[in-house]
Write a protein that holds these residues in place. Structure first.
Motif, PDB file in Angstrom:
ATOM      1  N   GLU A   1       0.868  -1.175   0.000  1.00 44.11           N
ATOM      2  CA  GLU A   1       0.000   0.000   0.000  1.00 44.11           C
ATOM      3  C   GLU A   1       0.899   1.218   0.000  1.00 44.11           C
ATOM      4  O   GLU A   1       1.723   1.396   0.900  1.00 44.11           O
ATOM      5  N   VAL A   2       0.742   2.040  -1.045  1.00 43.69           N
ATOM      6  CA  VAL A   2       1.544   3.247  -1.190  1.00 43.69           C
ATOM      7  C   VAL A   2       0.639   4.340  -1.737  1.00 43.69           C
ATOM      8  O   VAL A   2      -0.160   4.096  -2.632  1.00 43.69           O
ATOM      9  N   TYR A   3       0.724   5.525  -1.170  1.00 42.49           N
ATOM     10  CA  TYR A   3      -0.141   6.656  -1.538  1.00 42.49           C
ATOM     11  C   TYR A   3      -1.612   6.291  -1.450  1.00 42.49           C
ATOM     12  O   TYR A   3      -2.438   6.740  -2.240  1.00 42.49           O
ATOM     13  N   GLY A   4      -1.970   5.409  -0.530  1.00 41.73           N
ATOM     14  CA  GLY A   4      -3.360   5.009  -0.331  1.00 41.73           C
ATOM     15  C   GLY A   4      -3.893   4.016  -1.340  1.00 41.73           C
ATOM     16  O   GLY A   4      -5.065   3.680  -1.323  1.00 41.73           O
ATOM     17  N   VAL A   5      -3.040   3.507  -2.224  1.00 40.77           N
ATOM     18  CA  VAL A   5      -3.444   2.563  -3.263  1.00 40.77           C
ATOM     19  C   VAL A   5      -2.775   1.219  -2.996  1.00 40.77           C
ATOM     20  O   VAL A   5      -1.582   1.158  -2.689  1.00 40.77           O
ATOM     21  N   LYS A   6      -3.553   0.141  -3.108  1.00 44.06           N
ATOM     22  CA  LYS A   6      -2.987  -1.202  -2.952  1.00 44.06           C
ATOM     23  C   LYS A   6      -2.591  -1.728  -4.322  1.00 44.06           C
ATOM     24  O   LYS A   6      -3.343  -1.617  -5.285  1.00 44.06           O
ATOM     25  N   ARG A   7      -1.389  -2.291  -4.375  1.00 41.92           N
ATOM     26  CA  ARG A   7      -0.887  -2.924  -5.599  1.00 41.92           C
ATOM     27  C   ARG A   7      -0.371  -4.313  -5.245  1.00 41.92           C
ATOM     28  O   ARG A   7       0.071  -4.553  -4.132  1.00 41.92           O
ATOM     29  N   ARG A   8      -0.423  -5.200  -6.233  1.00 37.65           N
ATOM     30  CA  ARG A   8       0.023  -6.575  -6.051  1.00 37.65           C
ATOM     31  C   ARG A   8       1.497  -6.699  -6.400  1.00 37.65           C
ATOM     32  O   ARG A   8       1.976  -6.086  -7.348  1.00 37.65           O
ATOM     33  N   ILE A   9       2.220  -7.499  -5.627  1.00 35.09           N
ATOM     34  CA  ILE A   9       3.622  -7.770  -5.939  1.00 35.09           C
ATOM     35  C   ILE A   9       3.664  -8.771  -7.085  1.00 35.09           C
ATOM     36  O   ILE A   9       3.149  -9.882  -6.972  1.00 35.09           O
ATOM     37  N   PHE A  10       4.252  -8.339  -8.190  1.00 33.90           N
ATOM     38  CA  PHE A  10       4.383  -9.178  -9.373  1.00 33.90           C
ATOM     39  C   PHE A  10       5.639 -10.043  -9.258  1.00 33.90           C
ATOM     40  O   PHE A  10       5.622 -11.229  -9.553  1.00 33.90           O
ATOM     41  N   GLN A  11       6.741  -9.436  -8.850  1.00 35.96           N
ATOM     42  CA  GLN A  11       7.972 -10.180  -8.604  1.00 35.96           C
ATOM     43  C   GLN A  11       8.875  -9.370  -7.695  1.00 35.96           C
ATOM     44  O   GLN A  11       8.725  -8.157  -7.579  1.00 35.96           O
ATOM     45  N   GLY A  12       9.777 -10.053  -7.036  1.00 42.22           N
ATOM     46  CA  GLY A  12      10.718  -9.398  -6.147  1.00 42.22           C
ATOM     47  C   GLY A  12      12.136  -9.794  -6.501  1.00 42.22           C
ATOM     48  O   GLY A  12      12.375 -10.876  -7.021  1.00 42.22           O
TER      49      GLY A  12
END
Length: 112
Positions: free
Chosen positions: A83-94
């Motif tokens: 969660e960054v800037y109030g938006v959730k994003r999925r981790i695609f790869q690390g």
């Protein structure tokens, strides 16, 4: 030998919450949380427009860079969300970028 840090702490100014999931799901079908981290990162996002036969489609992606190894107890970071800037994003790869001696120089998460 001391290796130079490729991601400087001085450029990591964006607060981010990283949630890494375990393999499997709970009884309710929810992902099992392994680690929740509140960190500072260098956050870069981008968008591109893909034209399909029916309409245009905007694809958003981002990368978060961290100093060192954010989760040394985990061998990989491939499943989770941020969660960054109030938006959730999925981790695609690390990626844990390693120095020649095997230590982790920086961690990068690719997000969608």
């Amino acid at each position: 030998m001391k290796y130079p840090c490729l991601v400087l702490k001085s450029v990591c100014k964006t607060p981010i919450t990283v949630t890494v999931f375990k393999e499997g799901v709970s009884e309710d079908g929810e992902p099992l949380t392994d680690v929740v981290l509140n960190l500072m990162c260098n956050y870069q996002d981008k968008a591109k427009t893909v034209i399909t036969a029916d309409k245009q489609l905007v694809q958003l992606s981002a990368q978060a860079y961290f100093v060192g190894d954010i989760a040394p107890e985990l061998p990989t970071l491939s499943n989770g969300e941020v969660e960054v800037y109030g938006v959730k994003r999925r981790i695609f790869q690390g990626e844990k970028a390693r120095n020649p001696d095997g230590t982790v120089n920086y961690t990068r998460l690719d997000l969608i």
